[in-house]
Structure formats: structure tokens, C-alpha cells
Design an enzyme around this catalytic site. Structure first.
Site, PDB file in Angstrom:
ATOM      1  N   LYS A  11       0.755  -1.156   0.057  1.00 14.35           N
ATOM      2  CA  LYS A  11       0.100  -0.088  -0.073  1.00 14.35           C
ATOM      3  C   LYS A  11       0.798   1.174   0.080  1.00 14.35           C
ATOM      4  CE  LYS A  11      -2.698   2.564   3.528  1.00 14.35           C
ATOM      5  NZ  LYS A  11      -1.423   3.193   4.063  1.00 14.35           N
ATOM      6  N   ASN A  12       1.795   1.241   1.084  1.00 18.89           N
ATOM      7  CA  ASN A  12       2.747   2.510   1.100  1.00 18.89           C
ATOM      8  C   ASN A  12       3.613   2.851  -0.118  1.00 18.89           C
ATOM      9  OD1 ASN A  12       1.173   3.141   3.227  1.00 18.89           O
ATOM     10  ND2 ASN A  12       2.870   2.654   4.814  1.00 18.89           N
ATOM     11  N   ARG A  81      -3.603   9.612   3.585  1.00 16.65           N
ATOM     12  CA  ARG A  81      -2.740  10.404   3.796  1.00 16.65           C
ATOM     13  C   ARG A  81      -1.569  10.461   2.280  1.00 16.65           C
ATOM     14  NH1 ARG A  81      -0.172  14.099   6.774  1.00 16.65           N
ATOM     15  NH2 ARG A  81       2.229  13.926   6.774  1.00 16.65           N
ATOM     16  N   ASP A 105      -4.748   7.713   8.725  1.00 18.04           N
ATOM     17  CA  ASP A 105      -4.946   7.458   9.872  1.00 18.04           C
ATOM     18  C   ASP A 105      -4.823   8.387  10.906  1.00 18.04           C
ATOM     19  OD1 ASP A 105      -5.677   4.846   9.073  1.00 18.04           O
ATOM     20  OD2 ASP A 105      -3.834   4.551   8.887  1.00 18.04           O
ATOM     21  N   ASP A 293       4.156   0.901  12.155  1.00 16.28           N
ATOM     22  CA  ASP A 293       2.915   0.394  11.580  1.00 16.28           C
ATOM     23  C   ASP A 293       2.493  -0.906  12.330  1.00 16.28           C
ATOM     24  OD1 ASP A 293       2.462   2.809  10.351  1.00 16.28           O
ATOM     25  OD2 ASP A 293       2.682   1.724   8.263  1.00 16.28           O
TER      26      ASP A 293
HETATM   27  C1  UD1 Z   1       4.471   6.869   6.141  1.00 20.55           C
HETATM   28  C2  UD1 Z   1       3.517   5.766   5.972  1.00 20.55           C
HETATM   29  C3  UD1 Z   1       3.015   5.217   7.514  1.00 20.55           C
HETATM   30  C4  UD1 Z   1       4.168   5.038   8.398  1.00 20.55           C
HETATM   31  C5  UD1 Z   1       5.295   6.246   8.550  1.00 20.55           C
HETATM   32  C6  UD1 Z   1       6.313   5.902   8.996  1.00 20.55           C
HETATM   33  C7  UD1 Z   1       2.307   6.195   3.993  1.00 20.55           C
HETATM   34  C8  UD1 Z   1       0.922   6.586   3.138  1.00 20.55           C
HETATM   35  N1  UD1 Z   1       2.287   6.313   5.310  1.00 20.55           N
HETATM   36  O1  UD1 Z   1       3.763   8.050   6.609  1.00 20.55           O
HETATM   37  O2  UD1 Z   1       1.994   4.261   7.247  1.00 20.55           O
HETATM   38  O3  UD1 Z   1       3.574   4.895   9.784  1.00 20.55           O
HETATM   39  O4  UD1 Z   1       5.416   6.339   6.885  1.00 20.55           O
HETATM   40  O5  UD1 Z   1       7.007   4.775   8.603  1.00 20.55           O
HETATM   41  O6  UD1 Z   1       3.467   5.895   3.216  1.00 20.55           O
HETATM   42  N2  UD1 Z   1       6.982  14.655  10.410  1.00 20.55           N
HETATM   43  C9  UD1 Z   1       7.349  16.070  10.633  1.00 20.55           C
HETATM   44  N3  UD1 Z   1       7.071  16.944   9.545  1.00 20.55           N
HETATM   45  C10 UD1 Z   1       6.901  16.303   8.277  1.00 20.55           C
HETATM   46  C11 UD1 Z   1       6.724  15.075   8.151  1.00 20.55           C
HETATM   47  C12 UD1 Z   1       6.695  14.159   8.853  1.00 20.55           C
HETATM   48  O7  UD1 Z   1       7.474  16.494  11.683  1.00 20.55           O
HETATM   49  O8  UD1 Z   1       6.860  17.381   7.301  1.00 20.55           O
HETATM   50  C13 UD1 Z   1       7.163  13.590  11.492  1.00 20.55           C
HETATM   51  C14 UD1 Z   1       5.715  12.723  11.795  1.00 20.55           C
HETATM   52  O9  UD1 Z   1       4.886  13.858  12.514  1.00 20.55           O
HETATM   53  C15 UD1 Z   1       6.295  11.701  12.294  1.00 20.55           C
HETATM   54  C16 UD1 Z   1       7.483  11.431  11.578  1.00 20.55           C
HETATM   55  O10 UD1 Z   1       7.895  12.676  11.168  1.00 20.55           O
HETATM   56  O11 UD1 Z   1       6.539  11.754  13.548  1.00 20.55           O
HETATM   57  C17 UD1 Z   1       7.387  10.251  10.322  1.00 20.55           C
HETATM   58  O12 UD1 Z   1       6.471  10.742   9.562  1.00 20.55           O
HETATM   59  P1  UD1 Z   1       6.793  10.237   7.816  1.00 20.55           P
HETATM   60  O13 UD1 Z   1       7.930   9.350   7.745  1.00 20.55           O
HETATM   61  O14 UD1 Z   1       6.438  11.580   7.257  1.00 20.55           O
HETATM   62  O15 UD1 Z   1       5.372   9.333   7.740  1.00 20.55           O
HETATM   63  P2  UD1 Z   1       4.403   9.446   6.834  1.00 20.55           P
HETATM   64  O16 UD1 Z   1       4.962   9.501   5.464  1.00 20.55           O
HETATM   65  O17 UD1 Z   1       3.401  10.375   6.928  1.00 20.55           O
END
Ligand code: UD1
Length: 408
Positions: A11-12, A81, A105, A293
Site C-alpha cells: 500500500k505504502n 495520507r 489514519d 505500523d
Molecule cells: C508513512 C506511512 C505510514 C508510516 C510512516 C512511518 C504512507 C502513506 N504512510 O507516513 O504508514 O507509519 O510513513 O513509517 O506511506 N513529520 C514531521 N514533519 C513532516 C513530515 C513528518 O514532523 O513534514 C514527522 C511525523 O509527524 C512523524 C515522523 O515525522 O512523527 C515520520 O513521519 P513520515 O515518515 O513522514 O510518515 P508518513 O510519510 O506520513
């Protein structure tokens, strides 16, 4: 539970590959796609941008026009997301983007500051107003970008924008998840020049144009590892096909320490547990650390393990909401900040419980399989967003489970 299970594409990964199709005019074909709700939602997003999208089972064809619409504001945007991953490609193709803030989520605060900062370094202005991200650039030029944290989404957006920028971009502290490598592989096939894929430094040499290609999505390591947890938690024996064992190395090692017998080969692994699992500690971290996850599955295992486990959540603070549901089933678990302490019980007891997100829903099902009596898990529509054929797979493995009510 005993048997074999086939896992399809991640999915991701697929959702980002679909966004990457915006980067090239023509027809992109993506195979091994999971038949989950988020794929048609992402298709809806792409159609609103002028693409035509055809979903044929596990194959998705996306035809991208020469001129792409820059406003991604369809209602589907707020339902997942990964929709935010159209931001980088739109800035690259149109030099401007208006993108509704994504949904997905409710697992904690999910800011976009690193996505925006990265685009700013490439020369785009970016701000958020009235629930949309607005980004504009006269030209995109390569830059040195240091991420505060190896964010998956920020790495993907910056990577896709940099692929069509002028000059060289270096992304330091980049995410190393297998899904990022999958995206790099597809971008490279499309003609992008990327070095360092799978490491924390990505170097992107911008090119003026990319070509549409055909690409097969990697197997879903989170779904594969979920089946590994299912075997370990229920004292079962499950062979998982379609996922590369090196993508779940740490998970399998944790389960081995918990007492499972693990065997691996090319795209297959087997987890057999013939006694009550022993308690293990888990700490969530970016890849190659233990995936956030899988934290609910780790909690479900700990709830029935022999001994006390400490689980540390470093990415999404609200994920521990899941514990309230687990406690309804008799788990002895408490949290303090980003730590949870779980004292394993011989048995859990069935109760009505509520899924709050995809992974929490699955964690509750695993706990329910170990509980005395009939457990009702509500709001299972969350699970449909990430796990194709979940109930059918569980039934084939011998679980006593039935889908009732709406969407049964
Ligand atoms: C993706 C996955 C999700 C998984 C996560 C971490 C998808 C659709 N989702 O989410 O299932 O749990 O990776 O492996 O691929 N953050 C910031 N600022 C930003 C971006 C992120 O502070 O601009 C923080 C987030 O709050 C979090 C951390 O960085 O604490 C990691 O987030 P991120 O790796 O960006 O997760 P997603 O890409 O949203």
C-alpha cells in the site's frame, strides 16, 4: 492458525508510484497492486488532475496528459495520507500546486513542514491557507537539503520534484524504507538519475523529461509481518509468500527471540510458534528499525506473552490509543509518554472493541483470536484501506472469524 498466505503489493508503495505517474506524459502501468480501498481513492485524485485511470484487478493503467491540472482539491484528497504525494510531482510538472491537506489514519500530528521546506530549498514558495497547501515556483533548481527526520512522505515529495529540477539535489537524512527504494527504481526506469537509493543520502541529477513505464510493486512488508505476528501470537505456523525477508529482518529476529522458529528463502518466510511467546521489548524507529505500523501487533503479542514487555513509540504519539481497547479485553497495559509497559496474561477475554485506524484494527483482531469467547471488532472499514481479503485469509488459516453487518 496454520497454512500459507500470499501477499500482494505494498500500500505504502503503490500510492506513491501512482503519484509518480504524473511526472510523465503517456501510460504508466503498475502491476501487483493490492485491491484495497486506497487505490481507487488515489485513482480519483489522479482523474481530478486530468489523468485517465483504469483499474483491472491488480493492474492499474494511468494515462497522464501533456498538461496536468495543478489543483488537487477533490474530496478523495482528504481520505488518505498518500494523496499529499501529488505535491512534488505537480510542482515539478506545473510549477504550481494547490493541494488539499491529506487525510489518513488519526495516529498523531502529521505536519508537512519538511515537505514544504524541501520544496522551498528547490526554489518553490509554499504556504498553507484555508486547508490547502499552495506551492509555486518560476524554476526548480537542485539544492542541498537536510531533513530534520527521515520522513517517508517528505523524502518522496522532494525526490519527485528534484527529478525534474535543474541541477543536482542532495537529500541528507533521507528515509531508507523499501518503499522509497521501489519509488527510486521506478523513477530510474522513467529516466531519472538517482544515486544512493536505500541509503540516507540521495543524490538526484535533474533531467528535463521522464517517460511513462511499466513497474511491479514490491510486496507489502507490513502485511507480511502482520501474518508473522499472527503466527507468533496464536501459537500457529504460517508461511508468507511475496515479501522479501530482508524487508522484515528485525521483525523476524524479534519473533525468534520471543520463541518462534523462523525459516527464510528468496521471497518467502515461515514463522512457527509451538509454545506461549516470551515477552520482548519493541522500539519503533524509521527503517531499518521496527516499523511503527506494526506497533499494535507488537502490543497484541505482548498482551499474551510470558513476562513484561516495554514498547516505545517514537513516531506517532496517538498510536497508544489502541491500548485502551486492548485493556477492554483484559490486557494489563499502561502508558507513560511514549512508553508502554505490558504484563502478559495467560488469556484475554472477549469484548466489543473499536478499530481507530488500519493497524489498530488488525491488532485487535489478533488479540481477539487469543481471547476467550467471541470478540466483536467495530469500524473494520479501516482495515479495508490496507489489507485485501483479510477475513478470507484468516479463515483459510483456520481462524474462526466472520464479517457481519455493513459491507459483510
Ligand atoms: C508513512 C506511512 C505510514 C508510516 C510512516 C512511518 C504512507 C502513506 N504512510 O507516513 O504508514 O507509519 O510513513 O513509517 O506511506 N513529520 C514531521 N514533519 C513532516 C513530515 C513528518 O514532523 O513534514 C514527522 C511525523 O509527524 C512523524 C515522523 O515525522 O512523527 C515520520 O513521519 P513520515 O515518515 O513522514 O510518515 P508518513 O510519510 O506520513
Amino acid at each position: 492458525m496454520v497454512g500459507e498466505v500470499d501477499v500482494v503489493g505494498a500500500k505504502n508503495s503503490v500510492l506513491k508510484l501512482m503519484a509518480a505517474a504524473l511526472l510523465a506524459e503517456g501510460t504508466t502501468t503498475i502491476t501487483n497492486c493490492p485491491e484495497i480501498l486506497d487505490v481507487p481513492l488515489m485513482a480519483e485524485v489522479l482523474r481530478s488532475l486530468g489523468c485517465s485511470v483504469e483499474i483491472d484487478g491488480t493492474t492499474v493503467h494511468i494515462t497522464t496528459p501533456s498538461e496536468v491540472e495543478h489543483r488537487a482539491t477533490s474530496s478523495a484528497m482528504g481520505k488518505l495520507r498518500a494523496s499529499v504525494c501529488v505535491l512534488g510531482p505537480l510542482v515539478a510538472r506545473c510549477r504550481r500546486a494547490v493541494v488539499t491537506l491529506p487525510g489518513g489514519d488519526a495516529i498523531g500530528s502529521r505536519p508537512l513542514d519538511m515537505h514544504q521546506n524541501g520544496l522551498r530549498q528547490l526554489g518553490a514558495s509554499s504556504h498553507i491557507e484555508h486547508g490547502v497547501v499552495v506551492a509555486e515556483a518560476e524554476d526548480l533548481s537542485g539544492a542541498q537539503i537536510w531533513l530534520d527526520f527521515p520522513s517517508v512522505g517528505a523524502t518522496e515529495n522532494i525526490l519527485m520534484a528534484a527529478a525534474l529540477a535543474e541541477g543536482t539535489t542532495v537529500i541528507d537524512n533521507a528515509a531508507r524504507e523499501p518503499e522509497i527504494v521501489d519509488l527510486c527504481v521506478m523513477l530510474q526506469q522513467m529516466g531519472a538519475k538517482i544515486e544512493g537509493s536505500g541509503t540516507s543520502t540521495l543524490t538526484v541529477y535533474g533531467v528535463p523529461k521522464l517517460e511513462a513505464v511499466q513497474h511491479r510493486v514490491i510486496g507489502d512488508r507490513i502485511v507480511g509481518a502482520t501474518w508473522a505476528f499472527a503466527a507468533a501470537t496464536t501459537c500457529g505456523d504460517i508461511t508468507v509468500r511475496g515479501v522479501q525477508p530482508q524487508h522484515v529482518n528485525l521483525v523476524l529476529e524479534k519473533l525468534r527471540i520471543a520463541g518462534a522458529e523462523i525459516t527464510t528463502s528468496d521471497e518467502e518466510f515461515r514463522v512457527a510458534m509451538n509454545r506461549r511467546p516470551e515477552a520482548v521489548d519493541f522500539v519503533t524507529l524509521p527503517f531499518p528499525g521496527f516499523p511503527t505500523d506494526l506497533q499494535p501487533m507488537a502490543l497484541a503479542l505482548s498482551a499474551v506473552a510470558d513476562g513484561t514487555s516495554m514498547i516505545t513509540e517514537n513516531l506517532f504519539e496517538s498510536r497508544f490509543r489502541f491500548i485502551e481497547e486492548l485493556v477492554r479485553m483484559g490486557a494489563d497495559a499502561r502508558t507513560d509518554g511514549h512508553h508502554a509497559v505490558v504484563r502478559g496474561q495467560q488469556h484475554l477475554s472477549s469484548a466489543p472493541v473499536w478499530a481507530t485506524d488500519i493497524r489498530a484494527g488488525v491488532g485487535l483482531v489478533l488479540a481477539g483470536l487469543c481471547a476467550d469467547g467471541v470478540t466483536e471488532v467495530w469500524d473494520v472499514f479501516h482495515i479495508d484501506r490496507g489489507y485485501p481479503d483479510f477475513v478470507a485469509n484468516l479463515g483459510q488459516l483456520g481462524a474462526a472469524i466472520e464479517r457481519v453487518g455493513e459491507n459483510a
